[in-house]
Write a protein that holds these residues in place. Structure first.
Motif, PDB file in Angstrom:
ATOM      1  N   ASP A 120       0.847  -1.191   0.000  1.00 34.86           N
ATOM      2  CA  ASP A 120       0.000   0.000   0.000  1.00 34.86           C
ATOM      3  C   ASP A 120       0.883   1.241   0.000  1.00 34.86           C
ATOM      4  O   ASP A 120       2.095   1.153   0.222  1.00 34.86           O
ATOM      5  CB  ASP A 120      -0.955   0.012   1.196  1.00 34.86           C
ATOM      6  N   ARG A 176      -1.447   8.277   1.151  1.00 34.45           N
ATOM      7  CA  ARG A 176      -2.021   9.392   0.411  1.00 34.45           C
ATOM      8  C   ARG A 176      -2.869  10.216   1.380  1.00 34.45           C
ATOM      9  O   ARG A 176      -3.192   9.771   2.482  1.00 34.45           O
ATOM     10  CB  ARG A 176      -2.884   8.920  -0.761  1.00 34.45           C
ATOM     11  N   ASN A 221      -4.600   9.755 -12.395  1.00 36.80           N
ATOM     12  CA  ASN A 221      -5.977   9.685 -11.926  1.00 36.80           C
ATOM     13  C   ASN A 221      -6.226  10.535 -10.688  1.00 36.80           C
ATOM     14  O   ASN A 221      -5.385  10.618  -9.790  1.00 36.80           O
ATOM     15  CB  ASN A 221      -6.360   8.240 -11.589  1.00 36.80           C
ATOM     16  N   GLU A 251      -3.774  10.318  -7.269  1.00 36.24           N
ATOM     17  CA  GLU A 251      -2.844   9.215  -7.493  1.00 36.24           C
ATOM     18  C   GLU A 251      -1.401   9.700  -7.408  1.00 36.24           C
ATOM     19  O   GLU A 251      -0.533   9.015  -6.884  1.00 36.24           O
ATOM     20  CB  GLU A 251      -3.129   8.596  -8.860  1.00 36.24           C
ATOM     21  N   SER A 252      -1.128  10.892  -7.943  1.00 37.62           N
ATOM     22  CA  SER A 252       0.223  11.446  -7.940  1.00 37.62           C
ATOM     23  C   SER A 252       0.126  12.960  -7.908  1.00 37.62           C
ATOM     24  O   SER A 252      -0.960  13.542  -8.012  1.00 37.62           O
ATOM     25  CB  SER A 252       1.009  11.000  -9.188  1.00 37.62           C
ATOM     26  N   ARG A 279      -3.963   4.940   3.795  1.00 39.45           N
ATOM     27  CA  ARG A 279      -3.068   4.064   3.043  1.00 39.45           C
ATOM     28  C   ARG A 279      -3.915   3.351   2.003  1.00 39.45           C
ATOM     29  O   ARG A 279      -4.935   2.740   2.324  1.00 39.45           O
ATOM     30  CB  ARG A 279      -2.345   3.071   3.957  1.00 39.45           C
ATOM     31  N   VAL A 280      -3.495   3.453   0.756  1.00 42.39           N
ATOM     32  CA  VAL A 280      -4.264   2.903  -0.362  1.00 42.39           C
ATOM     33  C   VAL A 280      -3.636   1.582  -0.794  1.00 42.39           C
ATOM     34  O   VAL A 280      -2.468   1.554  -1.202  1.00 42.39           O
ATOM     35  CB  VAL A 280      -4.286   3.879  -1.552  1.00 42.39           C
ATOM     36  N   LEU A 317      -2.436  -1.447  -3.016  1.00 44.48           N
ATOM     37  CA  LEU A 317      -2.052  -1.564  -4.421  1.00 44.48           C
ATOM     38  C   LEU A 317      -2.449  -2.927  -4.954  1.00 44.48           C
ATOM     39  O   LEU A 317      -2.481  -3.921  -4.222  1.00 44.48           O
ATOM     40  CB  LEU A 317      -0.538  -1.388  -4.580  1.00 44.48           C
ATOM     41  N   PHE A 329      -2.690   1.574  -8.505  1.00 42.06           N
ATOM     42  CA  PHE A 329      -3.913   1.936  -7.813  1.00 42.06           C
ATOM     43  C   PHE A 329      -5.087   1.256  -8.518  1.00 42.06           C
ATOM     44  O   PHE A 329      -5.054   1.036  -9.722  1.00 42.06           O
ATOM     45  CB  PHE A 329      -4.152   3.449  -7.912  1.00 42.06           C
ATOM     46  N   THR A 330      -6.114   0.948  -7.776  1.00 49.01           N
ATOM     47  CA  THR A 330      -7.371   0.546  -8.395  1.00 49.01           C
ATOM     48  C   THR A 330      -8.445   1.520  -7.937  1.00 49.01           C
ATOM     49  O   THR A 330      -8.341   2.124  -6.867  1.00 49.01           O
ATOM     50  CB  THR A 330      -7.795  -0.879  -7.995  1.00 49.01           C
ATOM     51  N   SER A 355      -9.904   0.452  -4.517  1.00 52.17           N
ATOM     52  CA  SER A 355      -9.105   0.696  -3.317  1.00 52.17           C
ATOM     53  C   SER A 355      -9.011   2.188  -3.011  1.00 52.17           C
ATOM     54  O   SER A 355      -9.045   2.603  -1.840  1.00 52.17           O
ATOM     55  CB  SER A 355      -7.704   0.096  -3.469  1.00 52.17           C
ATOM     56  N   ALA A 356      -8.898   3.018  -4.043  1.00 50.45           N
ATOM     57  CA  ALA A 356      -8.755   4.455  -3.825  1.00 50.45           C
ATOM     58  C   ALA A 356     -10.058   5.075  -3.331  1.00 50.45           C
ATOM     59  O   ALA A 356     -10.067   5.833  -2.358  1.00 50.45           O
ATOM     60  CB  ALA A 356      -8.298   5.140  -5.121  1.00 50.45           C
TER      61      ALA A 356
END
Length: 330
Positions: A6, A9, A123, A140-141, A291-292, A294, A302-303, A306-307
């Protein structure tokens, strides 16, 4: 290189308002809007960058059921399907494909695309709260789109719903809770802080930046921006003692926030009555570290599930505070 299961974020909470004057808008049944948008990819060019939004359904976990119910929300509108909620994935095109590395040899090669119809994207994940025209967003980033771009995308995607007011558009404003800033006044320590300010003869000097920068025989600059990050060293710091040291240093050097300060964020440790919290002292924005998970195996990406799930988890934690701010923009 150890594979992470994970990544950390930050979920940010924003309020959608009338872009013309920042006024609150009568609460929208976002469950109905998401179902209206579901099943189609809605693509628009915003500020020269293509943004494609896709609504994704998410099965409601048992742990979320109470938080997503609106029994305690006056005039709250329940979801049509009590077992589902919806998130939005806003994919913004990027100019390049990241490289991948063989960790044994150091050889690198580009990540592969699946064909001509595939393109690299960054994303932004969005979920609409069940009240207050509020959203939770998770990037995501750092190059993902921001909440303001989502508001623009949403305006375009729902244009047909506002035909009687063609000038209407959405804007995103941070959900602000001034009471959260008071947490630092009763804190026993800090886990970390980030501070940024300007120093020099041509700016309104930030006192904290000046205190750190100015020293013997150092030439006075014209204009510099200083950013300072401080945090505990995992596995080595004495948590309670070093947290107190960080708090004392922050309060004595940076706490007044005088001058051109552009960033002042602190992370508070958990206490008996409050969970670990992040506080933006400039805007008192409501945020939550998550915490996301992976996708493991060959992708490690990422999915959407999960996000968006991480956003709902954050809402579950902060629901009471967010409900208090349902109509409060002060």
């Amino acid at each position: 290189m150890a594979k992470k299961s994970d990544v950390p974020r930050t979920v940010q909470f924003w309020r959608l308002v009338d872009a013309r004057d920042g006024a609150l808008v009568e609460e929208v049944n976002w469950d109905a809007v998401m179902r209206h948008l579901y099943g189609h990819r809605h693509t628009f060019v915003i500020d020269g960058r293509e943004h494609a939004g896709t609504v994704v359904p998410l099965k409601i976990a048992d742990a979320w059921a109470d938080a997503l119910a609106v029994d305690d929300v006056p005039d709250g509108v329940p979801r049509e399907n009590e077992e589902l909620t919806h998130g939005v994935v806003v994919a913004a095109g990027k100019d390049y494909v990241p490289n991948q590395e063989n960790v044994a040899s150091g050889s690198q090669k580009p990540m592969g695309l699946d064909g001509d119809n595939w393109s690299p994207v960054d994303n932004l994940f969005v979920w609409h709260l069940p009240f207050g025209n509020m959203i939770g967003v998770l990037a995501e980033s750092t190059s993902s789109s921001k909440a303001a771009k989502y508001a623009d995308w949403l305006t375009r995607a729902t244009r047909s719903l506002y035909e009687n007011d063609p000038e209407f558009s959405w804007a995103a404003r941070p959900v602000i809770d001034k009471a959260r800033a008071n947490l630092i006044k009763k804190a026993n320590g800090l886990r970390s802080f980030v501070y940024a300010g300007e120093v020099g003869g041509a700016v309104n000097e930030a006192t904290g930046a000046k205190a750190v920068f100015i020293g013997p025989n150092r030439k006075q600059p014209t204009a510099l921006r200083i950013e300072i990050k401080a945090s505990l060293v995992r596995g080595k710091s004495a948590p309670h003692d070093d947290e107190q040291v960080l708090l004392d240093w922050f309060n004595s050097t940076f706490g007044s926030l005088e001058g051109d300060v552009s960033k002042a964020q602190v992370a508070l440790p958990a206490s008996d009555d409050t969970p670990a919290s992040e506080v933006d002292l400039l805007h008192h924005r409501l945020t939550r570290k998550v915490r996301v998970p992976l996708a493991l195996g060959t992708t490690r990406a990422f999915t959407a599930m999960s996000a968006v799930g991480a956003i709902v988890d954050a809402f579950d934690t902060d629901r009471a505070e967010l409900l208090k701010l349902r109509f409060n923009t002060d």
